[in-house]
Design a protein around this motif. Structure first.
Motif, PDB file in Angstrom:
ATOM      1  N   THR A 254      -6.646 -36.181-107.091  1.00 40.83           N
ATOM      2  CA  THR A 254      -5.405 -36.554-106.442  1.00 40.83           C
ATOM      3  C   THR A 254      -5.517 -37.980-105.913  1.00 40.83           C
ATOM      4  O   THR A 254      -6.617 -38.489-105.715  1.00 40.83           O
TER       5      THR A 254
ATOM      6  N   LEU B 139      -5.078 -37.798 -99.625  1.00 44.47           N
ATOM      7  CA  LEU B 139      -4.778 -36.581 -98.879  1.00 44.47           C
ATOM      8  C   LEU B 139      -4.065 -36.911 -97.574  1.00 44.47           C
ATOM      9  O   LEU B 139      -4.283 -36.261 -96.555  1.00 44.47           O
ATOM     10  N   GLN B 140      -3.217 -37.948 -97.603  1.00 47.50           N
ATOM     11  CA  GLN B 140      -2.431 -38.270 -96.435  1.00 47.50           C
ATOM     12  C   GLN B 140      -1.272 -37.268 -96.321  1.00 47.50           C
ATOM     13  O   GLN B 140      -1.078 -36.415 -97.166  1.00 47.50           O
ATOM     14  N   THR B 141      -0.481 -37.388 -95.253  1.00 49.06           N
ATOM     15  CA  THR B 141       0.648 -36.489 -95.064  1.00 49.06           C
ATOM     16  C   THR B 141       1.737 -36.813 -96.072  1.00 49.06           C
ATOM     17  O   THR B 141       2.135 -37.960 -96.226  1.00 49.06           O
TER      18      THR B 141
ATOM     19  N   GLU C 185       1.103 -33.627-101.240  1.00 46.63           N
ATOM     20  CA  GLU C 185      -0.176 -33.227-100.637  1.00 46.63           C
ATOM     21  C   GLU C 185      -0.047 -31.853 -99.984  1.00 46.63           C
ATOM     22  O   GLU C 185      -0.968 -31.028-100.062  1.00 46.63           O
ATOM     23  N   SER C 186       1.106 -31.594 -99.353  1.00 47.60           N
ATOM     24  CA  SER C 186       1.340 -30.274 -98.761  1.00 47.60           C
ATOM     25  C   SER C 186       1.340 -29.190 -99.835  1.00 47.60           C
ATOM     26  O   SER C 186       0.798 -28.101 -99.632  1.00 47.60           O
TER      27      SER C 186
ATOM     28  N   SER D 285     -10.512 -36.873-104.265  1.00 43.54           N
ATOM     29  CA  SER D 285      -9.508 -37.794-103.759  1.00 43.54           C
ATOM     30  C   SER D 285      -9.914 -39.220-104.124  1.00 43.54           C
ATOM     31  O   SER D 285     -11.034 -39.645-103.842  1.00 43.54           O
TER      32      SER D 285
ATOM     33  N   PRO E 251     -10.197 -39.477 -98.026  1.00 45.03           N
ATOM     34  CA  PRO E 251      -9.334 -38.359 -97.613  1.00 45.03           C
ATOM     35  C   PRO E 251      -8.896 -38.520 -96.163  1.00 45.03           C
ATOM     36  O   PRO E 251      -9.659 -38.952 -95.317  1.00 45.03           O
TER      37      PRO E 251
ATOM     38  N   TRP F 122      -5.295 -34.087 -94.857  1.00 47.17           N
ATOM     39  CA  TRP F 122      -5.516 -32.747 -95.408  1.00 47.17           C
ATOM     40  C   TRP F 122      -6.979 -32.418 -95.657  1.00 47.17           C
ATOM     41  O   TRP F 122      -7.293 -31.300 -96.063  1.00 47.17           O
TER      42      TRP F 122
ATOM     43  N   TRP G  31      -3.193 -34.798-110.062  1.00 44.13           N
ATOM     44  CA  TRP G  31      -2.156 -34.540-109.047  1.00 44.13           C
ATOM     45  C   TRP G  31      -1.531 -35.868-108.663  1.00 44.13           C
ATOM     46  O   TRP G  31      -2.192 -36.704-108.046  1.00 44.13           O
TER      47      TRP G  31
END
Length: 204
Positions: free
Chosen positions: A1, A4-6, A10-11, A31, A35, A38, A82
């Motif tokens: 991905t 992994l931030q907001t 990512e959710s 990541s 990261p 998350w 992702w």
């Protein structure tokens, strides 16, 4: 991905990991960036989070070497990209470990000029790489149609809408409806629509 931030994509990644059948699947997350938000929640699921440590928008030979080493050491049965950067990374990692590749696209495209330059290049270049993934997952039919018009392989396309946890998100009691409308000064009969999104032309 990518990272992994907001964010919505990512959710959705976290929700997928949290609900995987762990008797059948042993996921690990790679990541590209360091990261962020998350990482801890994913690790609390007992899922390893590995970092390539790439600077934003700065792919380098060193970052590619780290990515290839992480994937080779993990020896995955499937490489799941992702988002655009992650999708391209999954194709690049396949040269180090020849597992099947799938892509996940969490984006709609109304105008490439509205995207960051590197993201726009990845979207356009993705049409050339799209022969590699066995499946390309989209979160909407609109997104699939937009990408296939850009040359993404139609035979690989699959639409899987984002899921909603209906145990958590459900209508509240009537008094909550009335209280919110009173707070906003909205009449009981007015049609009220809530939109939660980032401020971007893509979100209209």
């Amino acid at each position: 991905t990518t990272g992994l931030q907001t964010g919505g994509a990512e959710s959705m990644l976290f929700n997928l990991l949290a609900n995987l059948d762990r008797a059948r699947f042993a996921p690990a997350v790679v990541s590209l960036r360091e990261p962020e938000h998350w990482r801890a929640p994913i690790e609390r699921l007992g899922i390893p989070v590995l970092s390539v440590g790439m600077e934003p928008s700065r792919p380098t030979p060193g970052a590619l070497a780290r990515l290839r080493a992480l994937v080779r050491n993990s020896a995955p049965d499937l490489l799941q990209g992702w988002m655009y950067h992650g999708n391209s990374a999954a194709v690049a990692a396949r040269s180090a470990w020849p597992a099947p590749v799938c892509w996940s696209i969490h984006h709609s495209i109304y105008a490439l000029r509205n995207e960051k330059p590197l993201t726009s290049a990845l979207i356009a270049g993705g049409a050339l790489l799209a022969r590699v993934p066995a499946r390309i997952f989209y979160v909407s039919h609109v997104s699939r149609a937009q990408h296939e018009r850009l040359g993404y392989r139609a035979a690989a396309g699959v639409v899987i809408p984002n899921g909603i946890d209906t145990e958590l998100f459900q209508p509240l009691l009537p008094d909550a409806r009335a209280a919110v409308r009173a707070e906003l000064g909205v009449s009981p009969d007015a049609l009220l629509i809530g939109l939660i999104a980032r401020f971007h032309p893509q979100k209209d």
